[in-house]
Design a protein around this motif. Structure first.
Motif, PDB file in Angstrom:
ATOM      1  N   ARG A  72      -5.320  -0.754   6.060  1.00 22.40           N
ATOM      2  CA  ARG A  72      -5.144  -2.008   5.326  1.00 22.40           C
ATOM      3  C   ARG A  72      -5.959  -3.154   5.938  1.00 22.40           C
ATOM      4  O   ARG A  72      -6.380  -4.072   5.233  1.00 22.40           O
ATOM      5  CB  ARG A  72      -3.671  -2.376   5.287  1.00 22.40           C
ATOM      6  CG  ARG A  72      -2.823  -1.446   4.434  1.00 22.40           C
ATOM      7  CD  ARG A  72      -2.840  -1.838   2.977  1.00 22.40           C
ATOM      8  NE  ARG A  72      -2.217  -3.145   2.806  1.00 22.40           N
ATOM      9  CZ  ARG A  72      -2.046  -3.726   1.625  1.00 22.40           C
ATOM     10  NH1 ARG A  72      -2.468  -3.135   0.534  1.00 22.40           N
ATOM     11  NH2 ARG A  72      -1.464  -4.920   1.536  1.00 22.40           N
ATOM     12  N   ARG A  79      -3.776   1.375  -1.500  1.00 18.44           N
ATOM     13  CA  ARG A  79      -2.409   1.693  -1.918  1.00 18.44           C
ATOM     14  C   ARG A  79      -1.927   2.882  -1.096  1.00 18.44           C
ATOM     15  O   ARG A  79      -2.585   3.928  -1.075  1.00 18.44           O
ATOM     16  CB  ARG A  79      -2.368   2.026  -3.411  1.00 18.44           C
ATOM     17  CG  ARG A  79      -2.593   0.832  -4.330  1.00 18.44           C
ATOM     18  CD  ARG A  79      -2.387   1.246  -5.771  1.00 18.44           C
ATOM     19  NE  ARG A  79      -2.430   0.120  -6.690  1.00 18.44           N
ATOM     20  CZ  ARG A  79      -3.513  -0.257  -7.364  1.00 18.44           C
ATOM     21  NH1 ARG A  79      -4.639   0.407  -7.205  1.00 18.44           N
ATOM     22  NH2 ARG A  79      -3.470  -1.285  -8.181  1.00 18.44           N
ATOM     23  N   PHE A  96       6.549  -1.064   5.363  1.00 19.80           N
ATOM     24  CA  PHE A  96       6.197  -2.097   4.387  1.00 19.80           C
ATOM     25  C   PHE A  96       5.471  -3.254   5.052  1.00 19.80           C
ATOM     26  O   PHE A  96       4.536  -3.821   4.480  1.00 19.80           O
ATOM     27  CB  PHE A  96       7.444  -2.580   3.640  1.00 19.80           C
ATOM     28  CG  PHE A  96       7.893  -1.642   2.568  1.00 19.80           C
ATOM     29  CD1 PHE A  96       7.147  -1.479   1.410  1.00 19.80           C
ATOM     30  CD2 PHE A  96       9.064  -0.899   2.699  1.00 19.80           C
ATOM     31  CE1 PHE A  96       7.541  -0.611   0.411  1.00 19.80           C
ATOM     32  CE2 PHE A  96       9.472  -0.024   1.709  1.00 19.80           C
ATOM     33  CZ  PHE A  96       8.709   0.121   0.555  1.00 19.80           C
ATOM     34  N   GLN A 101       3.123   0.410   0.060  1.00 21.12           N
ATOM     35  CA  GLN A 101       3.716  -0.071  -1.198  1.00 21.12           C
ATOM     36  C   GLN A 101       4.907   0.772  -1.641  1.00 21.12           C
ATOM     37  O   GLN A 101       5.660   0.373  -2.520  1.00 21.12           O
ATOM     38  CB  GLN A 101       2.681  -0.070  -2.325  1.00 21.12           C
ATOM     39  CG  GLN A 101       1.614  -1.142  -2.209  1.00 21.12           C
ATOM     40  CD  GLN A 101       0.505  -0.723  -1.264  1.00 21.12           C
ATOM     41  OE1 GLN A 101       0.235   0.446  -1.083  1.00 21.12           O
ATOM     42  NE2 GLN A 101      -0.136  -1.697  -0.644  1.00 21.12           N
ATOM     43  N   ILE A 120       3.542   2.819  -8.262  1.00 23.54           N
ATOM     44  CA  ILE A 120       2.672   2.171  -7.283  1.00 23.54           C
ATOM     45  C   ILE A 120       1.318   1.830  -7.905  1.00 23.54           C
ATOM     46  O   ILE A 120       0.774   0.744  -7.682  1.00 23.54           O
ATOM     47  CB  ILE A 120       2.506   3.063  -6.041  1.00 23.54           C
ATOM     48  CG1 ILE A 120       3.838   3.114  -5.279  1.00 23.54           C
ATOM     49  CG2 ILE A 120       1.392   2.537  -5.134  1.00 23.54           C
ATOM     50  CD1 ILE A 120       3.837   4.029  -4.109  1.00 23.54           C
ATOM     51  N   ARG A 125       6.456  -1.735  -6.262  1.00 25.05           N
ATOM     52  CA  ARG A 125       6.893  -1.106  -5.019  1.00 25.05           C
ATOM     53  C   ARG A 125       8.011  -0.115  -5.315  1.00 25.05           C
ATOM     54  O   ARG A 125       8.714  -0.252  -6.314  1.00 25.05           O
ATOM     55  CB  ARG A 125       7.378  -2.151  -4.019  1.00 25.05           C
ATOM     56  CG  ARG A 125       6.265  -2.995  -3.440  1.00 25.05           C
ATOM     57  CD  ARG A 125       6.735  -3.739  -2.221  1.00 25.05           C
ATOM     58  NE  ARG A 125       5.646  -4.388  -1.533  1.00 25.05           N
ATOM     59  CZ  ARG A 125       5.725  -4.853  -0.295  1.00 25.05           C
ATOM     60  NH1 ARG A 125       6.857  -4.730   0.376  1.00 25.05           N
ATOM     61  NH2 ARG A 125       4.701  -5.425   0.276  1.00 25.05           N
TER      62      ARG A 125
END
Length: 206
Positions: A72, A79, A96, A101, A120, A125
């Motif tokens: 990320r 995702r 999280f 997600q 998703i 979520r």
């Protein structure tokens, strides 16, 4: 609709085979790669840019939380759906916060995975009701500090206070103070009770 390209990350070959079997033949879903470690997950993601990553949490070397954070950090729109056996609310919260997600128990894999992927990919979520309720129930709790987690992890292996103090390079009285705080935060009756609560909630791992 375009095909959803999926990367699966798990250190157990049989689980990866199970995921492949669920995905096989499903219209609009394509398993493009597999990884068995967090490091491999980051490399495969970087090379393939899948639409969705199915991520285990417990793996040798870089674990799932660290891998989610790494992916990320480099790809903010990634995702990621966590697939795990751990029902603990703290483990889910960490996932999280790292950027996942969705959170799906492996026991629900065949029943709920396809619907979860759809949610998703639609920008929603997903978390199991039982874990969501647990998270809500502990929303106002004080979290253990990193040092308290270190202390409790060593206590969980059977270490006495003096051994914990020696291993962490702190005074035995400091260990006792940490344990007093831990018992209060977890509303535990004693050390054994605190360890049991922490393991169940995913605060510590053995």
């Amino acid at each position: 609709m375009p095909t959803i390209r999926i990367l699966t990350v798990d250190d157990h070959p049989l689980l990866r085979e199970g995921i492949a079997a669920v995905l096989e033949g499903q219209p609009g879903l394509e398993l493009v790669a597999e990884a068995s470690t967090g490091e491999e997950a980051v490399e495969r993601y970087r090379a393939l840019r899948p639409d969705l990553t199915l991520m285990d949490l417990q793996m040798p070397g870089m674990g799932g939380i660290a891998a989610i954070e790494a992916i990320r950090a480099e790809f903010p729109d990634a995702r990621i759906l966590v697939l795990t056996t751990y029902r603990g609310d703290v483990q889910a919260l960490r996932a999280f916060r790292a950027g996942a997600q969705g959170y799906l128990l492996k026991s629900e894999l065949r029943k709920d995975m396809l619907a979860t992927i759809t949610q998703i990919m639609a920008g929603k979520r997903r978390i199991p009701d039982e874990i969501a309720h647990e998270m809500a129930g502990h929303a106002d709790d004080d979290e253990l500090s990193p040092r308290e987690i270190q202390v409790l992890t060593r206590v969980a292996t059977g270490s006495a206070n003096r051994d914990v103090a020696s291993a962490l390079g702190i005074a035995e009285e400091t260990v006792k103070a940490h344990m007093k705080s831990i018992l209060a935060k977890l509303q535990a009756n004693d050390r054994t009770h605190a360890v049991a609560i922490a393991l169940r909630r995913g605060i510590i791992e053995l």
